[in-house]
Motif scaffolding. Sequence first.
Motif, PDB file in Angstrom:
ATOM      1  N   GLY A  49       0.848  -1.202   0.049  1.00  0.00           N
ATOM      2  CA  GLY A  49      -0.115  -0.170   0.189  1.00  0.00           C
ATOM      3  C   GLY A  49       0.774   1.538   0.026  1.00  0.00           C
ATOM      4  N   HIS A  50       1.879   1.306   0.737  1.00  0.00           N
ATOM      5  CA  HIS A  50       2.549   2.663   0.705  1.00  0.00           C
ATOM      6  C   HIS A  50       3.425   2.788  -0.645  1.00  0.00           C
ATOM      7  N   PRO A  51       4.067   1.694  -1.148  1.00  0.00           N
ATOM      8  CA  PRO A  51       4.623   1.832  -2.597  1.00  0.00           C
ATOM      9  C   PRO A  51       3.451   2.415  -3.382  1.00  0.00           C
ATOM     10  N   VAL A  63       5.440   0.828   7.982  1.00  0.00           N
ATOM     11  CA  VAL A  63       4.880   0.508   9.072  1.00  0.00           C
ATOM     12  C   VAL A  63       4.088   2.169   9.583  1.00  0.00           C
ATOM     13  N   HIS A  64       4.268   3.162   8.820  1.00  0.00           N
ATOM     14  CA  HIS A  64       3.833   4.348   9.362  1.00  0.00           C
ATOM     15  C   HIS A  64       2.142   4.234   8.975  1.00  0.00           C
ATOM     16  N   HIS A  65       1.764   3.114   8.505  1.00  0.00           N
ATOM     17  CA  HIS A  65       0.338   3.115   8.661  1.00  0.00           C
ATOM     18  C   HIS A  65      -0.323   2.418   9.856  1.00  0.00           C
ATOM     19  N   MET A  66       0.989   1.796  10.297  1.00  0.00           N
ATOM     20  CA  MET A  66       0.429   0.913  11.528  1.00  0.00           C
ATOM     21  C   MET A  66       0.988   1.442  12.857  1.00  0.00           C
TER      22      MET A  66
END
Lengths: 292, 205, 343, 644
Positions: free
Chosen positions: D265-267, D314-317
Amino acid sequence: MTVLAHGADTRAESLTTMALLVGVGLLAGAYGRGVHELWRRRGAGVVIPGWRVVAFGLGLLVPLIAVTGPVHELAEASLTGHMSQHMLLLVVAGPLLGAGAPGLPLALAAPAALRRCWARARVGPTGRLLRRAGVLAVCCGLAQAVSLWLWHLPGPYTRAERDPWIHAVEHACFLATAAAFWAAILGSRRHRLPAPLAVLMLFASMLPASALGAVFTLAPQPIYPDATDLVDQQRAGLLMWVPMDVLILGAALALFLRWFAPSGPSTPADPPATCRLESQSPEPAVLPEGAQ
Amino acid sequence: MTERIAALTAPDALAAEQPAGRSTGWWGMVMLITTEATFFAALLGSYFYLRFQHGGDWPPGGIEAPKLVKPLIMTAVLVPSSVPLLWAERGIRKGRRWRLRVGLVATLLMGLTFLILQGTEYDEKLHHFTFTTNVYGSLFYFITGFHGFHVLVGMLMTSWLLAASAQGSFGSRHHEQVSVAALYWHFVDIVWVAILFTIYLSPRL
Amino acid sequence: MDPVPASPARRIFARVGRPLRGTALPVVLLALAACSPHSPSALDPGGAGASRVAGLWWLMFWISVVVFVEVMAFLTWALVFRRRARSARRGDPTRFVVVAGAVLPAFVLVAVYGVGLRDLAALGHGPDKAAVTVDAIGHKWWWEVRYAGSPGATANEIHIPVGEKVRIRLRTADVLHSFWVPQLMPKTDLIAGELRETWLRADRRGEYRGQCAEYCGLQHAHMAFLVVAQPRADFDAWYARLGAAAPAPQTDDQRRGQEAFLQAACSSCHTVRGTPATGLVGPDLSDVGARWSLGAGALPNDGGHLGGWIANSQTSKPGNAMPPQPVPADRLPDLIAYLRSLR
Amino acid sequence: MSATAAHPLEGAPPEAMRQLEEHWGEEKTFRTFFTTVDHKRIGRRYLVTAGLFFGFAGVSAMVMRTQLAGPEAGIVSPQEYNQLFTMHGTAMIFLFSTPMLFGFGNFLVPLMVGARDMAFPRLNAFGYWVFLFAGLFMWASVPAGAAPNGGWFAYVPLTEEQNTPGLHMDVYTLGLLFLGISTTAGSINFIVTALKLRAPGMSLNRVPIFVWAIVATSFMVIFALPALNLDNAMLFLDRRFGTHFFDPGNGGNVLLWQHLFWIFGHPDVYIIVMPALGIVSAVLPVFCRRAIVGYPLIVLAIVAIAIISFGVWVHHMFATGLPQLSLSFFSAASTIITIPSGIQMFAWLATMALGRIVVRVPFLYVVGFIVTFVIGGLTGVMFAMTAFDQQVTDSYFIVAHFHYVLFGGAVFPILAAIHHWLPKMTGRMFNERLGRWSFWLILIGMNGTFFPMHLSGLFGMPRRVYTYPGGLGWTGWNLVATLGAYVLAVGLLLVVANVGWTLRRGRPAGDNPWGGDSLEWATASPPRPYNFAVLPRVWTVHPVWDDRTIDSIGPGAAADRILADGRKTIFTSELDGRYERVVEMPEESLKPLLVGVALLVLFGCLLFGRYWAAVAALAVVAGILFRWLWPPRRTPEEAGAVSR
Ligand code: HEA
Ligand code: HEA
Ligand code: CUA
Ligand SMILES: [Cu+2]
């Protein structure tokens, strides 16, 4: 961490240290001889420039630092210390040795019989296949990833902890695979990947290393039976993760820029006032008042 | 001025008779393999992630660590199966069609043997645990099954080559599809080694 | 009804933007926020965790303003002066790009990162030895609240003593949820199969609205709760009631209500301490009369809504686990009277 | 120097032109509609289809905004709302942004690199059909009331069978797996096209930035998408076959889903934004009338973003309670990733500051992009500070951030691109006045919609709530956002109207209405099916501003760059673009569509649990592929056989 192992056989330990010294000495001698030979034949600094020699020399010093003295003490004391030892070998010694382009000098220094074998292997079909920069890099990258993962599984890891000889083999594995991998990235031009491919290769090699770091950092329990400190384990995981990533990112960008920038964008000498291919009426039919 | 124009419009192809450089097919296959390899890497990564998140005994739930004999035999069948393919490819480069056919058949047979062995392995394992037993079961069957599917695809490609070679499409001038399909097969082989390491060896390490 | 003194006045202008008081923008922002005195605004912190974050926010806010203004100034300058310029200028000012786009931002970012790390560490610094430990268990779609050392339980309401760090242990009974009290503490997710921990410290008494912040299905919108910060003495009194049996019915209608409660399906899902009702599916009702809302923020807690809720909670909170109750119309007022008496 | 010195179509002799026309031209018949492999037609289809899905997703958003205009509204039920926002997010990300940008890539990449088609034209057609079918597959679930409802990142265990029974999440997993085939195929095609089909002389350091961006994006797809596919495959197995990958009760782990999702998702958010930034780098120099500043730096920034974006997932977590140490690492990585963006931003600003700016609608959208993207980027940097992120994550502040970067970072450039290349695609000029109206409405509407969300988020409003109580300080801001959304919708409809106007009434635009610099401007508008009568030769990054390139396609060009005797184009070497050889390109074919249909059947069967039928469909797929790739029969001499 493991009091048990290292107290018991300091003898084995001093033996491995000696083996290391001998190994490093042999390598240094052989490399030096090869370089000497090359320089004598082709002129100093021609095939192997001086900085590569320096890099190789430094690269040989690193394992000495890594397995003796304070680093060694640290490695005995905690997982984090142990990982810093590994990282010294993988991300400091590896690139340095690789930058030394050791293939040719070492081959030159080898005894004649060995050299003949080597030459024969080189020209055979498999040899030719393996000598392709791409194939070589992929193989070395795989080897590095595999040895990284293999030695960090609980079994091999604890065994290496207990037995200095196995430990030495572990370190040798890291050193050899890392040096080979980086030789494909930084080594002599003939065996090196073109920069864009090197960037890709570096990126791909980063993934398994990061994954291992992630497993360590995120595991909710201790991975090794005799290590119990979770924070230590997390720190160790990050140590595996961050320096590798940073090094690879830096190397990738540096390689890319070096390859890309000098040839530079060839901008046209004069940005044309109007382009020759411009249509006749660039002004749109309707323009709002004062829009310009 | 006319000279300049002449220079700018001059031919680029300087008697480049031999096909030079990589083909698009080769690059396409390399990219496909890259993305598939990433898939497998993520899959095996998930295996280790789940293992270390789980902690404690692995395999969990009283499942015993997998036996090694059969998988080693399977390895001994699958990995060398690249050799006849390499040999066949080298043969067709020189225009030797018989080598292509023989090599392809040998590879196919080895692939088939592998799949049969895998079938018997499943047959044994299913008595002990299935993919619904616990997460280990799910992982085991998903990983090996997915790889088995790749072997099947690889065999389909090989059969396709065989069929096309029966029609006589390949020779020293046209063998690109052989090399491209061969790449895939080698990839499937290498992945197996990673799976052997992950599924069969690592629980013992 | 309110177990704590009246809702506190939010000293909005005084509290927020403290690091930069006197500047106009935060005041404007807050004036806007102040449309409602009950806003659970993260910029109006009532406790240790949130006020740290609010400080971090204002720092980053001002940096952002500077960066944004800088970029806009550039843009405007170019749009004004380079439009219809006689010709484009030559040159490739790479150094400018590197300095303005990479070097300067890098300095700023390193500084901010340092501050951010400090604040992260502070948030992670839970109580070493908490006097009060709360277990908050997420359910679809309500919060079960228990206190370590007390047999009692309540729902959607957490009482804490002012000025003390309270340990909160988070578990979920089903899917992921997230524990968020904007004025007190940033979020911590509730992870299925794992235990999480956070803490709360309110520095002024009052009620702080919290809400589940991780999408958890149909009624994620109605999974609010209230943190009630009260002086230690009040808290102790409340805590004592939590462990005790629910008050016995006093009046006739309450008594009839209790009977109805125990006979109907209610008791198979709900607990009322000190009675045979020990169901565990729904919230413990021993103090339901005193709670701030029904259905975790779905309805205000008063007699009328309670009746509606019992008769058919699916209209006000569709999808919740409680089926419509076929309580005869003449029994309903008794039931309501009984439940309202539980406080 | 006369403006008409070298009309791009005059370079080849008339006989060659006739031959080219014969080999490449296709009548617009019913049949060729389904068999075409022309990258320009396919590219336009991508654009229209993605636009359609944008419309659907946009309408969903309008319904959501209407519901949220006031507290306790009852326009839609919670079930409906949850399906709406899930489909809105999923469609905007997967069915609109990426396909839209891939559509521009499809249309432009071969033109920009001076080729006659994509490297694999049939694969290209196949990719389009799969995209279309996957999109319809997912959207069809909405009228059926079975649309995905677990949010666009579908966290387990909410999305497991026991918590979300029914087809909802099966549509999600299967739809994304299906779509993934298209995205992967497209990416491979872009990479190979950019590697092998560039015009002679276009070494990698002369490749237009837009092409660089598409290629870097494609590489990111290659490395990121497998994680999503794996995730969805495991969820499907969990739901349908009782495996336990995400079931903590049986050794599974729910965070595994999140890790894998965000590793993709981040990429992915950079997969969306990178081609859009490429568009900016393509449009800007044209309207600044000078070369872009810092070309190598921008390319370096693209590469850097592509690499770093794999290290920040991990910045989404941040709120999941992972070890603090690892959070600080991801926080640092997320901070670092702003630097390449800063480099690009200041390169654009410097280009403007040195240029001679001509303001036209595409340029206006670029300005709109800069304004909004900087705001979105700055809030992004704020989240990189973990402590702050834990406070605002899953609140409307996040919704504000990602709409600023997605709308500002991707939709504005897309709108710029629509206006910039519409004359090239249609040969007609749009209405400038209408264009300016729509720009201002969109800029105002966009900020009106999404800026208030920062505030409601800070004031404690969580996202994904179908309604909210009044009296919490959120009501006013939500009303403003809803009004803004209506303004925005009007602006977007004006864009659609403008496109319609252009098609029917637009003034002929000429080949190069903006005086553009890249090779697509060196051919007719709309381009002929073979793109270039003479394949150009390249010396600079701005070939059309270079006399040598113009002359190289002028009269007298050598036959080896005309190649009129068949459907042919040139392979050049990967790195320095040296002429390698001439290759034959495939003709149109129905097989891509057939494989697409068979795959649709396959996924339909999987959805409805007809597994044996699915296996049969798979066999059909294999069968068609068998024929598709079948090599021509050759005599032993042709093939070069020396023995049997
Ligand atoms: C196009 C898409 C896009 C882009 C480009 C970005 C860009 C960035 N994003 Fe964003 N992001 C999303 C799409 C995007 N994001 C989405 C969709 C989500 C939410 C998903 C969901 O939950 O549904 C999300 C969520 C998200 C989160 C998680 C929030 C949460 O859920 O808790 C974080 C956390 O770090 C983050 C960070 C960043 C950062 C640091 C950047 C940076 O790349 C920004 C860099 C740009 C600039 C900074 C501006 C230009 C630079 C300058 C002018 C130089 C000077 C700058 C400084 C000195 C600071 N984003
Ligand atoms: C590129 C991505 C993108 C874009 C452009 C948008 C555009 C919009 N978004 Fe969306 N949004 C997301 C990506 C995007 N969004 C994501 C990823 C989520 C998270 C989902 C989740 O939580 O799971 C989200 C969530 C989200 C929410 C939060 C929901 C919630 O948490 O409860 C809201 C609320 O207001 C919202 C509103 C809007 C609005 C009003 C627009 C407007 O800009 C829309 C305007 C568009 C139109 C009005 C259409 C106009 C019509 C046409 C142009 C016709 C075209 C037709 C042809 C060509 C034939 N969005
Ligand atoms: Cu619980 Cu949202
Ligand atoms: Cu992100």
